[in-house]
Design a protein around this motif. Structure first.
Motif, mmCIF file in Angstrom:
data_model
loop_
_atom_site.group_PDB
_atom_site.id
_atom_site.type_symbol
_atom_site.label_atom_id
_atom_site.label_comp_id
_atom_site.label_asym_id
_atom_site.label_seq_id
_atom_site.Cartn_x
_atom_site.Cartn_y
_atom_site.Cartn_z
ATOM 1 N N TYR A 46 0.828 -1.205 0.000
ATOM 2 C CA TYR A 46 0.000 0.000 0.000
ATOM 3 C C TYR A 46 0.867 1.261 0.000
ATOM 4 C CZ TYR A 46 -4.546 -2.226 0.543
ATOM 5 O OH TYR A 46 -5.699 -2.940 0.326
ATOM 6 N N ALA A 47 1.969 1.232 0.736
ATOM 7 C CA ALA A 47 2.863 2.385 0.782
ATOM 8 C C ALA A 47 3.511 2.636 -0.582
ATOM 9 C CB ALA A 47 3.928 2.185 1.854
ATOM 10 N N ARG A 48 3.827 1.564 -1.304
ATOM 11 C CA ARG A 48 4.404 1.733 -2.647
ATOM 12 C C ARG A 48 3.415 2.413 -3.586
ATOM 13 N NH1 ARG A 48 6.986 -3.261 -1.853
ATOM 14 N NH2 ARG A 48 5.169 -4.370 -2.638
ATOM 15 N N ILE A 49 2.177 1.965 -3.528
ATOM 16 C CA ILE A 49 1.160 2.568 -4.395
ATOM 17 C C ILE A 49 0.973 4.042 -4.054
ATOM 18 C CG2 ILE A 49 -1.301 2.556 -4.970
ATOM 19 C CD1 ILE A 49 -1.154 -0.540 -4.519
ATOM 20 N N ASP A 50 0.799 4.325 -2.767
ATOM 21 C CA ASP A 50 0.600 5.708 -2.341
ATOM 22 C C ASP A 50 1.846 6.546 -2.584
ATOM 23 O OD1 ASP A 50 -1.925 4.952 -1.625
ATOM 24 O OD2 ASP A 50 -1.494 4.820 0.512
ATOM 25 N N GLY A 51 3.028 5.962 -2.398
ATOM 26 C CA GLY A 51 4.270 6.668 -2.696
ATOM 27 C C GLY A 51 4.388 6.996 -4.178
ATOM 28 N N GLY A 52 3.915 6.104 -5.032
ATOM 29 C CA GLY A 52 3.916 6.384 -6.467
ATOM 30 C C GLY A 52 3.002 7.548 -6.814
ATOM 31 N N ILE A 53 1.851 7.588 -6.176
ATOM 32 C CA ILE A 53 0.921 8.696 -6.432
ATOM 33 C C ILE A 53 1.501 10.009 -5.914
ATOM 34 C CG2 ILE A 53 -1.376 9.622 -5.934
ATOM 35 C CD1 ILE A 53 -2.314 6.649 -5.731
ATOM 36 N N VAL A 54 2.036 9.997 -4.689
ATOM 37 C CA VAL A 54 2.637 11.211 -4.121
ATOM 38 C C VAL A 54 3.840 11.641 -4.960
ATOM 39 C CG1 VAL A 54 3.834 12.160 -2.106
ATOM 40 C CG2 VAL A 54 1.758 10.814 -1.798
ATOM 41 N N GLY A 55 4.649 10.678 -5.409
ATOM 42 C CA GLY A 55 5.779 11.007 -6.278
ATOM 43 C C GLY A 55 5.322 11.648 -7.582
ATOM 44 N N GLY A 56 4.227 11.145 -8.142
ATOM 45 C CA GLY A 56 3.661 11.762 -9.341
ATOM 46 C C GLY A 56 3.209 13.195 -9.081
ATOM 47 N N LEU A 57 2.612 13.413 -7.914
ATOM 48 C CA LEU A 57 2.217 14.778 -7.545
ATOM 49 C C LEU A 57 3.440 15.674 -7.395
ATOM 50 C CD1 LEU A 57 -0.623 14.043 -4.969
ATOM 51 C CD2 LEU A 57 -0.885 15.127 -7.206
ATOM 52 N N TRP A 58 4.530 15.141 -6.821
ATOM 53 C CA TRP A 58 5.756 15.928 -6.674
ATOM 54 C C TRP A 58 6.362 16.268 -8.033
ATOM 55 C CZ3 TRP A 58 8.901 13.369 -2.127
ATOM 56 C CH2 TRP A 58 8.229 13.624 -0.924
ATOM 57 N N ILE A 59 6.311 15.325 -8.955
ATOM 58 C CA ILE A 59 6.829 15.604 -10.302
ATOM 59 C C ILE A 59 5.980 16.681 -10.967
ATOM 60 C CG2 ILE A 59 7.122 14.614 -12.604
ATOM 61 C CD1 ILE A 59 8.032 12.020 -11.199
ATOM 62 N N LEU A 60 4.669 16.592 -10.803
ATOM 63 C CA LEU A 60 3.788 17.637 -11.336
ATOM 64 C C LEU A 60 4.103 18.981 -10.701
ATOM 65 C CD1 LEU A 60 1.337 18.382 -13.104
ATOM 66 C CD2 LEU A 60 -0.110 17.796 -11.140
ATOM 67 N N SER A 110 -0.069 17.308 -1.848
ATOM 68 C CA SER A 110 0.553 15.979 -1.771
ATOM 69 C C SER A 110 0.738 15.538 -0.322
ATOM 70 C CB SER A 110 1.888 15.963 -2.524
ATOM 71 O OG SER A 110 2.862 16.715 -1.839
ATOM 72 N N LEU A 111 1.035 16.482 0.564
ATOM 73 C CA LEU A 111 1.177 16.147 1.984
ATOM 74 C C LEU A 111 -0.176 15.758 2.588
ATOM 75 C CD1 LEU A 111 3.572 19.032 3.040
ATOM 76 C CD2 LEU A 111 4.176 16.704 2.366
ATOM 77 N N VAL A 112 -1.198 16.515 2.255
ATOM 78 C CA VAL A 112 -2.547 16.216 2.743
ATOM 79 C C VAL A 112 -3.023 14.884 2.164
ATOM 80 C CG1 VAL A 112 -4.947 17.003 2.716
ATOM 81 C CG2 VAL A 112 -3.101 18.648 3.073
ATOM 82 N N PHE A 113 -2.726 14.665 0.898
ATOM 83 C CA PHE A 113 -3.129 13.421 0.239
ATOM 84 C C PHE A 113 -2.492 12.213 0.918
ATOM 85 C CE2 PHE A 113 -2.411 10.112 -2.928
ATOM 86 C CZ PHE A 113 -3.706 9.886 -3.357
ATOM 87 N N ALA A 114 -1.205 12.318 1.244
ATOM 88 C CA ALA A 114 -0.512 11.209 1.912
ATOM 89 C C ALA A 114 -1.160 10.909 3.260
ATOM 90 C CB ALA A 114 0.966 11.537 2.086
ATOM 91 N N ALA A 115 -1.548 11.943 3.997
ATOM 92 C CA ALA A 115 -2.226 11.731 5.282
ATOM 93 C C ALA A 115 -3.600 11.091 5.070
ATOM 94 C CB ALA A 115 -2.353 13.049 6.033
ATOM 95 N N MET A 116 -4.318 11.526 4.042
ATOM 96 C CA MET A 116 -5.627 10.940 3.753
ATOM 97 C C MET A 116 -5.497 9.463 3.393
ATOM 98 S SD MET A 116 -7.444 14.110 1.629
ATOM 99 C CE MET A 116 -7.702 13.049 0.280
ATOM 100 N N ARG A 117 -4.451 9.112 2.659
ATOM 101 C CA ARG A 117 -4.246 7.716 2.272
ATOM 102 C C ARG A 117 -3.870 6.860 3.489
ATOM 103 N NH1 ARG A 117 -6.143 5.846 -2.511
ATOM 104 N NH2 ARG A 117 -4.479 4.319 -2.477
ATOM 105 N N LEU A 118 -3.102 7.422 4.412
ATOM 106 C CA LEU A 118 -2.797 6.691 5.646
ATOM 107 C C LEU A 118 -4.070 6.456 6.440
ATOM 108 C CD1 LEU A 118 -0.983 5.410 7.773
ATOM 109 C CD2 LEU A 118 -0.488 7.709 8.613
#
Length: 181
Positions: free
Chosen positions: A13-27, A52-60
């Motif tokens: 789950y962390a890999r998936i969410d990390g990929g999404i957050v990483g995509g947001l960081w690239i954007l 991206s920070l709020v999103f990571a907390a929401m995913r947790l």
């Protein structure tokens, strides 16, 4: 983490969410570069970065409620959050390496040099007791860095920031209460 499967599930789950957050960081990084063309992209850069920070907390929180049945310890929440930011930092470093290796061609340093040579910036430097020669030396040092050096520098910075952001997120989202249906 009593059971190996729980740990593997947390990592997945962390890999998936990390990929999404990483995509947001690239954007967000793309908006940062775009800011030199249109200042409105600066707002998008900040918005996407904060989101991206709020999103990571929401995913947790979603992981806690849907996968862990509403119960997650501080240590497990911290590990999850730190892994998310680690995977995001890896993806961001890869994106920045590609940008600086194949796309940038000195654009960013040229923009900084243009800013340093503006009359407004020279006046500000004078007010702070610095010289344009000092700033030119910094730009020359930046130009001397290889794309991998820049990517690794941002990678380590992002990991450190991710760790510090993970602490309050884990404190806020830890829970000992089981979810009721």
């Amino acid at each position: 983490m009593a059971i190996r499967e729980d740990y593997e599930q947390l990592k997945a789950y962390a890999r998936i969410d990390g990929g999404i957050v990483g995509g947001l960081w690239i954007l967000s990084f793309a908006f940062f570069i775009g800011e030199f063309y249109n200042p409105l992209f600066g707002f998008a850069f900040i918005f996407v970065g904060v989101f991206s920070l709020v999103f990571a907390a929401m995913r947790l929180k979603r992981y806690r409620d849907n996968v862990a049945d509403g119960v997650i310890s501080f240590g497990r929440a911290l590990l999850y959050s730190m892994l998310v930011y680690f995977y995001a930092a890896l993806l961001m470093a890869a994106g920045q390496f590609v940008y600086f290796q194949f796309i940038d061609n000195g654009f960013l340093t040229a923009q900084y040099a243009e800013i340093v040579n503006s009359s407004e910036y020279k006046a500000m430097l004078t007010a702070y007791g610095a010289t344009t020669d000092d700033m030119q030396m910094l730009i020359d040092n930046l130009e001397a860095l290889r794309p991998i050096d820049i990517a690794l520098q941002f990678f380590t910075t992002n990991i450190m920031l991710g760790f510090f952001v993970s602490l309050p997120i884990a404190v806020m989202l830890k829970s000992n209460r089981k979810r009721r249906f």
